[in-house]
Design an enzyme around this catalytic site. Structure first.
Site, mmCIF file in Angstrom:
data_model
loop_
_atom_site.group_PDB
_atom_site.id
_atom_site.type_symbol
_atom_site.label_atom_id
_atom_site.label_comp_id
_atom_site.label_asym_id
_atom_site.label_seq_id
_atom_site.Cartn_x
_atom_site.Cartn_y
_atom_site.Cartn_z
ATOM 1 N N HIS A 12 53.059 29.247 -32.502
ATOM 2 C CA HIS A 12 52.194 28.249 -31.881
ATOM 3 C C HIS A 12 52.836 27.849 -30.369
ATOM 4 O O HIS A 12 54.148 27.931 -30.254
ATOM 5 C CB HIS A 12 51.862 27.096 -32.710
ATOM 6 C CG HIS A 12 52.977 26.376 -33.133
ATOM 7 N ND1 HIS A 12 53.637 25.372 -32.615
ATOM 8 C CD2 HIS A 12 53.717 26.693 -34.500
ATOM 9 C CE1 HIS A 12 54.738 25.003 -33.422
ATOM 10 N NE2 HIS A 12 54.786 25.824 -34.853
ATOM 11 N N GLY A 301 58.666 18.793 -33.699
ATOM 12 C CA GLY A 301 57.348 18.481 -34.225
ATOM 13 C C GLY A 301 57.039 17.219 -35.032
ATOM 14 O O GLY A 301 56.236 16.446 -34.600
ATOM 15 N N ARG A 441 40.269 8.470 -37.139
ATOM 16 C CA ARG A 441 41.287 8.565 -36.117
ATOM 17 C C ARG A 441 41.099 7.521 -35.000
ATOM 18 O O ARG A 441 40.182 7.314 -34.401
ATOM 19 C CB ARG A 441 41.270 10.039 -35.578
ATOM 20 C CG ARG A 441 41.505 10.967 -36.447
ATOM 21 C CD ARG A 441 41.637 12.213 -36.034
ATOM 22 N NE ARG A 441 42.416 12.678 -34.993
ATOM 23 C CZ ARG A 441 42.389 13.734 -34.242
ATOM 24 N NH1 ARG A 441 41.244 14.405 -34.072
ATOM 25 N NH2 ARG A 441 43.196 13.776 -33.168
ATOM 26 N N ARG A 490 48.938 2.510 -30.429
ATOM 27 C CA ARG A 490 49.887 3.469 -29.976
ATOM 28 C C ARG A 490 49.632 3.283 -28.224
ATOM 29 O O ARG A 490 48.936 4.101 -27.950
ATOM 30 C CB ARG A 490 49.595 5.034 -30.505
ATOM 31 C CG ARG A 490 50.481 5.784 -30.067
ATOM 32 C CD ARG A 490 49.919 7.352 -31.049
ATOM 33 N NE ARG A 490 48.785 7.619 -31.019
ATOM 34 C CZ ARG A 490 47.993 8.219 -30.316
ATOM 35 N NH1 ARG A 490 48.443 8.727 -29.080
ATOM 36 N NH2 ARG A 490 46.717 8.492 -30.551
ATOM 37 N N ASN A 520 42.002 4.803 -23.757
ATOM 38 C CA ASN A 520 42.437 6.288 -23.287
ATOM 39 C C ASN A 520 42.485 7.232 -24.341
ATOM 40 O O ASN A 520 43.345 7.188 -25.517
ATOM 41 C CB ASN A 520 43.638 6.065 -22.449
ATOM 42 C CG ASN A 520 44.325 7.309 -22.002
ATOM 43 O OD1 ASN A 520 43.557 8.550 -21.932
ATOM 44 N ND2 ASN A 520 45.592 7.482 -21.359
#
Ligand SMILES: [Fe+2]
Length: 558
Positions: A12, A301, A441, A490, A520
């Protein structure tokens, strides 16, 4: 010295960067150019973009540095794991391992496709250990002379977690936890069990976790603080045709992708996230104890887990945390490209990474040409920041396409979708009209660095949206659409001298509303990479419910 750094593993996130005399000039993931998310193919487009940006011919390259050792290293380790029984002995897995090794051996680990496309090159080809490349990508960009460096990912050739001590430009290896004792594997397997894409959609599990409650015991699969942690790959893994069979046999049927999320799924996400946070805190503690250093750098990751990173930052265990914003494998090119400086005991160059605007940009002339080609209605504005702030304050959802594209998974005010964070309905509006993504989310705020302390508890410098923190209780109703269900956010703290245009947009929005914070999110549709070119931006704009697109000095409306 001019060097290319590459990530190419056929797994990936293929990517490339170019550095001159130790300074990274340009970096881009192949997916942004090929428009195939997480593109794992040889990063030819990314390499060409690097060479074009730097004005360098292939024959002028001194080093081409891959962020992986030769594939035989992984093969040897995998065969050993099968032989000693630390992973299920599965014929399908064995065939996949051999096939991948054969493919890479044929490609001379990437050298052959490079030479085929750039035959004039005289570069020295280097193959850097994967975790070393991750470790350099954190330490050399942290601006910290003395730091403990933790690398946490799914896997390298043989590594799962490693600890390094960076001092005076040198990295000393302390210890490695070998694969399959892997936090990334643990999280990815449960991501798949919960009906999402492993090694891609871990965000979704992290976002779902606060909707759940404690109660599910995962100690069959992970002991989070066991010097340093212990993951049972044998119980997590299944076999080639059913990779999560181990979990299914213990916890029952997996969630079918796109099906309803129920209480059990939420509680499982909670338990997975909690285990990961506990393990990462234990690792941070071990890193500080072992190195005697309270500065911590993270890459790999698993270090994209902003919730866990935020807990480490707020734990009191460390004084400074730097997380490489391209923590996943796209970022290993940044480490690989600097590895030649370590030759003969040499020192790594050190640059504090203050922004991630390392990608391509388009001039107003190029943007205008595209606007004319598509015969769009566009107006030119004297001040895009003020025009955007005015539209945001009146409730519009904007595409914001300015300057050089970000490197790494987050949009940081160059290729962003922006909206008013004060509107409690805005989360749903953007989710339904623009992002077409899961309801749970959260969206993130960009705020002036100067006001972060007013909005965020124990605010810290957070330019990369990679540390989650708690929104002050009195501000949660002021910026409801960027405050998650557990009161967290965040944040991206925006500094005036780092991105003056974006800083001014937020200040102009603050002047009009009293709230110098904008919502954003990345400028892309669900399942697509972030937009790269003006054409990508315009296509995405017209495929979504955005109200206007502010691109260079142009405002495009529908
Ligand atoms: Fe990695």
């Amino acid at each position: 010295m001019i060097s290319l750094g590459l990530n190419y593993s056929e797994m990936h996130d293929s990517s490339a960067c170019i550095a001159r005399d130790g300074e990274v000039l340009f970096a881009i993931a192949e997916e942004r150019l090929s428009r195939q998310k997480h593109d794992a193919r040889f990063p030819e487009l990314a390499i060409r973009a690097c060479l074009d940006f730097a004005g360098v011919q292939p024959q002028k390259l001194d080093h081409v540095c891959f962020g992986w050792p030769p594939a035989t290293a992984a093969l040897k380790h995998d065969l050993k794991c099968m032989a000693i029984g630390s992973v299920p002995r599965d014929y399908g897995d064995l065939v996949s391992t051999l096939r991948r090794n054969l493919s890479f051996t044929r490609q001379q680990n990437g050298e052959r496709p490079f030479r085929a496309r750039f035959p004039t090159t005289k570069a020295n080809f280097r193959f850097i250990d994967h975790h070393l490349a991750h470790a350099i990508s954190a330490y050399a960009f942290a601006g910290l002379d003395n730091a403990a460096v933790l690398v946490l990912d799914g896997r390298g050739a043989w590594e799962a977690t490693s600890l390094w001590h960076g001092r005076d430009g040198r990295l000393e290896h302390i210890w490695t936890v070998p694969w399959p004792n892997s936090l990334g594997l643990f999280y990815a397997q449960f991501t798949q069990y919960l009906g999402f894409q492993p090694y891609s959609d871990e965000w979704k599990v992290m976002g779902l976790a606060p909707y759940g409650e404690a109660g599910i015991n995962l100690r069959d699969f992970i002991i989070p603080a066991d010097n340093p942690y212990k993951v049972s790959a044998l119980r997590l893994l299944g076999h080639d045709s059913s990779p999560i069979a181990g979990i299914v046999s213990r916890l029952g049927p997996a969630r079918i992708p796109e099906s309803q999320i129920d209480t059990r799924h939420k509680n499982l996400a909670f338990a997975v996230q909690q285990s990961c946070e506990d393990a990462m805190l234990a690792l941070a503690r071990a890193a500080v104890e072992k190195t005697g250093c309270r500065n911590l750098c993270l890459a790999g990751g698993v270090a994209l887990n902003s919730k866990a990173n935020g807990k480490i930052a707020a734990s009191g265990l460390v004084d400074h945390v730097f997380v490489q914003p391209a923590a996943s494998d796209d970022g290993v090119c940044l480490g690989a490209v600097l590895a030649p400086y370590m030759d003969d005991g040499g020192k790594l160059p050190s640059h504090k990474m203050r922004h991630a605007y390392l990608g391509s940009s388009s001039s107003d002339e190029e943007i205008e040409k595209v606007i004319q080609t598509y015969k769009l209605r566009a107006t030119r504005v004297a001040d895009p920041a003020a025009a955007a702030a005015q539209m945001l304050a009146s409730g519009k959802i904007l595409g914001w396409f300015q300057g050089r594209m970000e490197f790494g998974p987050r949009a940081l005010g160059a290729r962003s979708i922006l909206a008013d964070p004060r509107d409690p309905e805005m989360n749903a509006k953007v989710n339904n009209a623009v992002k077409f993504r899961e309801w749970w989310r959260p969206f993130a705020p960009s705020m002036l660095a100067e006001v972060a302390d007013q909005y965020i508890e124990s605010a810290t410098d957070s330019p990369f949206m990679i540390l989650t923190a708690q929104v002050r209780p009195e501000k949660r109703t002021v910026i409801p659409s960027v405050t998650h269900v557990d009161g967290s956010a965040r944040p991206q703290t925006v500094e005036r001298d780092v991105n003056p245009l974006y800083w001014r947009l937020i200040r102009e929005f603050g002047d009009r509303t009293g709230v110098p914070v904008v919502m954003n999110t990345s400028f892309n549709l669900r399942g697509e990479p972030i937009v790269c070119t003006p054409t990508d931006g315009i296509r995405t704009f017209f495929s979504s419910g955005m109200d206007a697109l502010v691109i260079g000095t142009f405002v495009v409306e529908k």
